[in-house]
Design a protein around this motif. Structure first.
Motif, PDB file in Angstrom:
ATOM      1  N   LEU A 114       0.832  -1.201   0.000  1.00 29.96           N
ATOM      2  CA  LEU A 114       0.000   0.000   0.000  1.00 29.96           C
ATOM      3  C   LEU A 114       0.869   1.254   0.000  1.00 29.96           C
ATOM      4  N   HIS A 168      -2.596   6.455   1.541  1.00 27.58           N
ATOM      5  CA  HIS A 168      -2.823   5.025   1.764  1.00 27.58           C
ATOM      6  C   HIS A 168      -4.313   4.705   1.716  1.00 27.58           C
ATOM      7  N   SER A 169      -5.117   5.570   2.329  1.00 25.58           N
ATOM      8  CA  SER A 169      -6.559   5.311   2.375  1.00 25.58           C
ATOM      9  C   SER A 169      -7.163   5.336   0.974  1.00 25.58           C
ATOM     10  N   SER A 192      -6.461   1.969  -0.521  1.00 28.68           N
ATOM     11  CA  SER A 192      -7.357   0.972   0.080  1.00 28.68           C
ATOM     12  C   SER A 192      -8.753   1.060  -0.525  1.00 28.68           C
ATOM     13  N   GLN A 193      -9.234   2.271  -0.735  1.00 27.05           N
ATOM     14  CA  GLN A 193     -10.559   2.460  -1.325  1.00 27.05           C
ATOM     15  C   GLN A 193     -10.603   1.964  -2.765  1.00 27.05           C
ATOM     16  N   ILE A 215      -8.741  -0.454  -4.030  1.00 27.61           N
ATOM     17  CA  ILE A 215      -8.725  -1.922  -3.984  1.00 27.61           C
ATOM     18  C   ILE A 215     -10.117  -2.456  -3.668  1.00 27.61           C
ATOM     19  N   LYS A 216     -10.775  -1.860  -2.683  1.00 28.81           N
ATOM     20  CA  LYS A 216     -12.129  -2.297  -2.321  1.00 28.81           C
ATOM     21  C   LYS A 216     -13.100  -2.108  -3.476  1.00 28.81           C
ATOM     22  N   ARG A 247      -8.701 -10.367  -3.088  1.00 26.43           N
ATOM     23  CA  ARG A 247      -7.626 -10.725  -2.175  1.00 26.43           C
ATOM     24  C   ARG A 247      -7.911 -12.094  -1.591  1.00 26.43           C
ATOM     25  N   SER A 279      -2.892  -9.504   2.685  1.00 25.51           N
ATOM     26  CA  SER A 279      -3.604  -8.588   1.805  1.00 25.51           C
ATOM     27  C   SER A 279      -2.913  -8.399   0.465  1.00 25.51           C
ATOM     28  N   ARG A 280      -1.602  -8.717   0.377  1.00 25.39           N
ATOM     29  CA  ARG A 280      -0.907  -8.572  -0.894  1.00 25.39           C
ATOM     30  C   ARG A 280      -1.035  -9.817  -1.766  1.00 25.39           C
TER      31      ARG A 280
END
Length: 212
Positions: A29, A40-41, A44-45, A47-48, A58, A63-64
């Motif tokens: 990340l 970073h956030s 994350s968003q 990816i989601k 995932r 998580s990777r």
């Protein structure tokens, strides 16, 4: 697939695709955030969002460990991979796959090495050379606490020392048998051995291949 994505999602997907092809694994990340100039956030968003759209998923605890998916939601062949932790320092009493300290990781083909919570262990010595397991190899292991006769296992001896040997259950003892005539089998009482996993494959670096 690309038409289903927003501009930011397409940019991130292309970046992720390039990095997996280039390095064999997804970036962290932190690395992704640095490369793309976002937080970073935000990564994350993204990816989601791609997970919700069925573009990637995932797998497992790590998580990777990411599978890139095509429109039919099948794993894209060149994108299959799984990041497997390499066991570092062993904490007495804990299963190897429950260790909190890792000595790095290795990327393997998830189509070959199936299952969750796989772990790797670096082999020291040549006691298993006739099974094509050489000094310095990484053995990929499926976590389990039992073994069938003849299987190659990772065993924890006296809750301290991990060893890779072929397993045989005798009437009153456990035999851990090497695959090298220069070494003799070793016998242990049942309470001296904890089976930690079954060896399902070997990863070898170019420096090992050169010695063959």
């Amino acid at each position: 697939m690309q038409s289903e994505l927003t501009q930011k999602q397409r940019r991130f997907f292309s970046y992720l695709e390039r990095e997996i092809i280039r390095t064999g694994k997804a970036p962290s990340l932190r690395q992704a955030a640095t490369d793309m100039g976002v937080s970073h956030s935000a990564i994350s968003q993204l990816i989601k969002a791609l997970e919700k759209k069925g573009i990637l998923r995932r797998k497992g605890r790590y998580s990777r460990t990411i599978h890139m998916l095509n429109r039919a939601r099948e794993t894209a062949g060149i994108m299959r991979w799984q990041e497997v932790p390499i066991v570092g320092n062993i904490a007495a009493g804990l299963p190897l796959y429950a260790q909190q300290e890792w000595g790095g990781s290795v990327v393997v083909d998830a189509a070959i090495y199936r299952g969750s919570n796989l772990f790797a262990l670096r082999v020291t010595g040549d006691s298993m050379k006739d099974a094509a397991i050489l000094d310095g190899d990484l053995v990929i292991c499926e976590p389990r606490q039992f073994a069938e006769n003849g299987e190659i296992v990772v065993a924890l001896i006296h809750q301290e020392e991990a060893t890779v040997k072929r397993f045989f259950l005798k009437e009153t003892q456990i035999e851990l048998r090497p695959e090298n005539p220069a070494f003799r089998p070793v016998y242990y009482n049942f309470d001296q051995v904890l089976i930690q996993g079954k060896v399902i494959g070997v990863q070898r670096g170019p420096e090992i291949v050169e010695r063959l």
